[in-house]
Design an enzyme around this catalytic site. Structure first.
Site, mmCIF file in Angstrom:
data_model
loop_
_atom_site.group_PDB
_atom_site.id
_atom_site.type_symbol
_atom_site.label_atom_id
_atom_site.label_comp_id
_atom_site.label_asym_id
_atom_site.label_seq_id
_atom_site.Cartn_x
_atom_site.Cartn_y
_atom_site.Cartn_z
ATOM 1 N N ARG A 193 66.373 38.466 16.849
ATOM 2 C CA ARG A 193 65.410 37.845 15.932
ATOM 3 C C ARG A 193 64.064 38.548 16.022
ATOM 4 O O ARG A 193 63.414 38.813 15.010
ATOM 5 C CB ARG A 193 65.293 36.360 16.286
ATOM 6 C CG ARG A 193 64.224 35.575 15.544
ATOM 7 C CD ARG A 193 64.382 34.095 15.906
ATOM 8 N NE ARG A 193 63.133 33.357 15.829
ATOM 9 C CZ ARG A 193 62.690 32.740 14.740
ATOM 10 N NH1 ARG A 193 63.369 32.822 13.615
ATOM 11 N NH2 ARG A 193 61.569 32.053 14.754
ATOM 12 N N HIS A 243 57.779 30.123 11.566
ATOM 13 C CA HIS A 243 56.696 29.847 12.511
ATOM 14 C C HIS A 243 55.699 28.879 11.881
ATOM 15 O O HIS A 243 55.266 29.074 10.749
ATOM 16 C CB HIS A 243 55.961 31.142 12.881
ATOM 17 C CG HIS A 243 56.727 32.003 13.828
ATOM 18 N ND1 HIS A 243 56.456 33.351 13.999
ATOM 19 C CD2 HIS A 243 57.756 31.732 14.664
ATOM 20 C CE1 HIS A 243 57.292 33.854 14.889
ATOM 21 N NE2 HIS A 243 58.084 32.893 15.309
ATOM 22 N N ARG A 259 67.298 31.790 14.543
ATOM 23 C CA ARG A 259 67.472 31.403 15.936
ATOM 24 C C ARG A 259 68.961 31.161 16.156
ATOM 25 O O ARG A 259 69.691 30.812 15.221
ATOM 26 C CB ARG A 259 66.694 30.127 16.251
ATOM 27 C CG ARG A 259 65.184 30.238 16.034
ATOM 28 C CD ARG A 259 64.516 28.894 16.314
ATOM 29 N NE ARG A 259 63.061 28.984 16.172
ATOM 30 C CZ ARG A 259 62.404 28.708 15.049
ATOM 31 N NH1 ARG A 259 63.068 28.322 13.961
ATOM 32 N NH2 ARG A 259 61.084 28.815 14.995
ATOM 33 N N LYS A 299 63.090 24.406 13.614
ATOM 34 C CA LYS A 299 62.451 23.540 14.608
ATOM 35 C C LYS A 299 61.633 22.452 13.926
ATOM 36 O O LYS A 299 60.959 22.702 12.932
ATOM 37 C CB LYS A 299 61.536 24.373 15.508
ATOM 38 C CG LYS A 299 62.258 25.124 16.619
ATOM 39 C CD LYS A 299 61.250 25.759 17.554
ATOM 40 C CE LYS A 299 61.929 26.431 18.742
ATOM 41 N NZ LYS A 299 60.947 27.044 19.650
ATOM 42 N N TYR A 353 53.762 39.987 16.812
ATOM 43 C CA TYR A 353 54.536 41.162 16.404
ATOM 44 C C TYR A 353 53.641 42.336 16.011
ATOM 45 O O TYR A 353 54.070 43.481 16.053
ATOM 46 C CB TYR A 353 55.477 40.798 15.250
ATOM 47 C CG TYR A 353 56.549 39.838 15.691
ATOM 48 C CD1 TYR A 353 57.638 40.269 16.433
ATOM 49 C CD2 TYR A 353 56.449 38.472 15.406
ATOM 50 C CE1 TYR A 353 58.602 39.381 16.875
ATOM 51 C CE2 TYR A 353 57.408 37.583 15.844
ATOM 52 C CZ TYR A 353 58.485 38.040 16.569
ATOM 53 O OH TYR A 353 59.436 37.159 17.009
ATOM 54 N N HIS A 359 68.089 36.274 21.283
ATOM 55 C CA HIS A 359 66.783 36.026 20.660
ATOM 56 C C HIS A 359 66.043 37.333 20.374
ATOM 57 O O HIS A 359 65.212 37.396 19.459
ATOM 58 C CB HIS A 359 65.936 35.127 21.564
ATOM 59 C CG HIS A 359 64.858 34.389 20.819
ATOM 60 N ND1 HIS A 359 65.127 33.466 19.832
ATOM 61 C CD2 HIS A 359 63.502 34.454 20.907
ATOM 62 C CE1 HIS A 359 63.989 32.990 19.349
ATOM 63 N NE2 HIS A 359 62.991 33.568 19.984
#
Length: 308
Positions: free
Chosen positions: A256, A279, A162, A185, A288, A253
């Site tokens: 990524r 994730h 990110r 995150k 994806y 982004h």
């Protein structure tokens, strides 16, 4: 918000936010969003019932009250995705509050936000991703700035970082080894492999950078030596994508997204890609597979003799 809440309810909201920050490792952006969403709900209930919302009025919220709140959001043009986010924050607050105060939160927890179509990631092609990096490097008249921007975008594409993760690197992270420890995150840590091309891009930038890089300093520096602002990377990628004729979805982004999609296309394992991206849920990474299916169908329609 002070006029909409009694002191006890205001203290409860603040305690919940601190709980989310401490126990759920929620980011400051998430905490700010939580506060705004729950405050908006409480402000509506204050207007709806014409009285400040203390703990007892909050515990008495009914199903019609929730319907009125959702109708209010819809009437103000709130998109379905935003409505779902706001309702999720309110429910999270009510789960915690109901357990603490001992009331039944069913009316709030059973409320349903409108369904929305999840947006699929929009990756670049491999050629477009490479062209983006090359073009970003040429946007600045100062060589070190162009090298810096190219190094950042290379990390987004080459390591799946990110933008906040790339710009959060410090001098202590250099020199890169075969892999890099990233704090993502929610304070979640992951290990990502570093491609030689990404290592070389950062090395070129550091060789040209006019500022001393110490273990405590940001690795990527702004024009005056401070931490690089992500808006600058967003700006140079916007200029590059306009120059290349790429769609508006070609953002930092998207690099990524491209990293993940190209790995999947090359036969990468979904679980491994989940770990590389950081994730929390596999369902996020599974988006994806839809992107890749679209790509496969395009190839099929363009090349298979029985297509069409």
């Amino acid at each position: 918000m002070s006029l909409a809440l009694t002191p006890a309810a205001r203290d409860a909201l603040q305690t919940w936010l601190e709980h989310a920050r401490a126990l759920k490792n929620a980011s400051e952006n998430t905490i700010t969003a939580y506060r705004g969403d729950v405050a908006e709900f409480i402000a509506f209930q204050t207007m709806h019932h014409a009285e400040p919302q203390g703990l007892k009025p909050l515990a008495r919220v009914t199903t019609p009250d929730m319907r009125a709140f959702l109708a209010h959001l819809h009437g103000n043009g709130c998109a379905a995705r935003s409505m779902a986010r706001k309702l999720s924050a309110v429910k999270s607050f009510y789960r915690w509050l109901a357990e603490r105060e001992g009331f039944e939160p069913t009316a709030v927890l059973s409320a349903r936000a409108p369904k929305f179509q999840k947006k699929l990631p929009r990756p670049l092609t491999e050629d477009a991703a490479r062209a983006m990096i090359d073009t970003v490097e040429m946007q600045s008249r100062e060589g070190w700035v162009g090298a810096r921007d190219a190094a950042v975008v290379t990390l987004l594409y080459g390591c799946g970082l990110r933008i906040s993760e790339a710009l959060g690197l410090t001098g202590a992270d250099w020199p890169f080894g075969e892999s890099l420890r990233i704090l993502g995150k929610g304070g979640k840590e992951r290990i990502v492999p570093v491609l030689p091309v990404a290592r070389r891009a950062v090395e070129v930038y550091l060789r040209l950078c006019p500022f001393e890089i110490t273990p405590d300093s940001p690795l990527f520096r702004g024009a005056r030596g401070g931490k690089l602002n992500p808006r600058l990377i967003q700006s140079v990628t916007e200029k590059a994508r306009m120059q290349l004729g790429l769609p508006a979805s070609a953002t930092p982004h998207a690099m990524r997204h491209s990293f993940a999609t190209h790995l999947l296309s090359a036969g990468g394992d979904l679980r491994a890609i989940q770990e590389l991206l950081g994730h929390a849920s596999l369902s996020t990474t599974q988006a994806y597979t839809s992107v890749d299916s679209v790509h496969l169908m395009k190839v099929y329609e363009a090349t298979h003799p029985k297509a069409g």
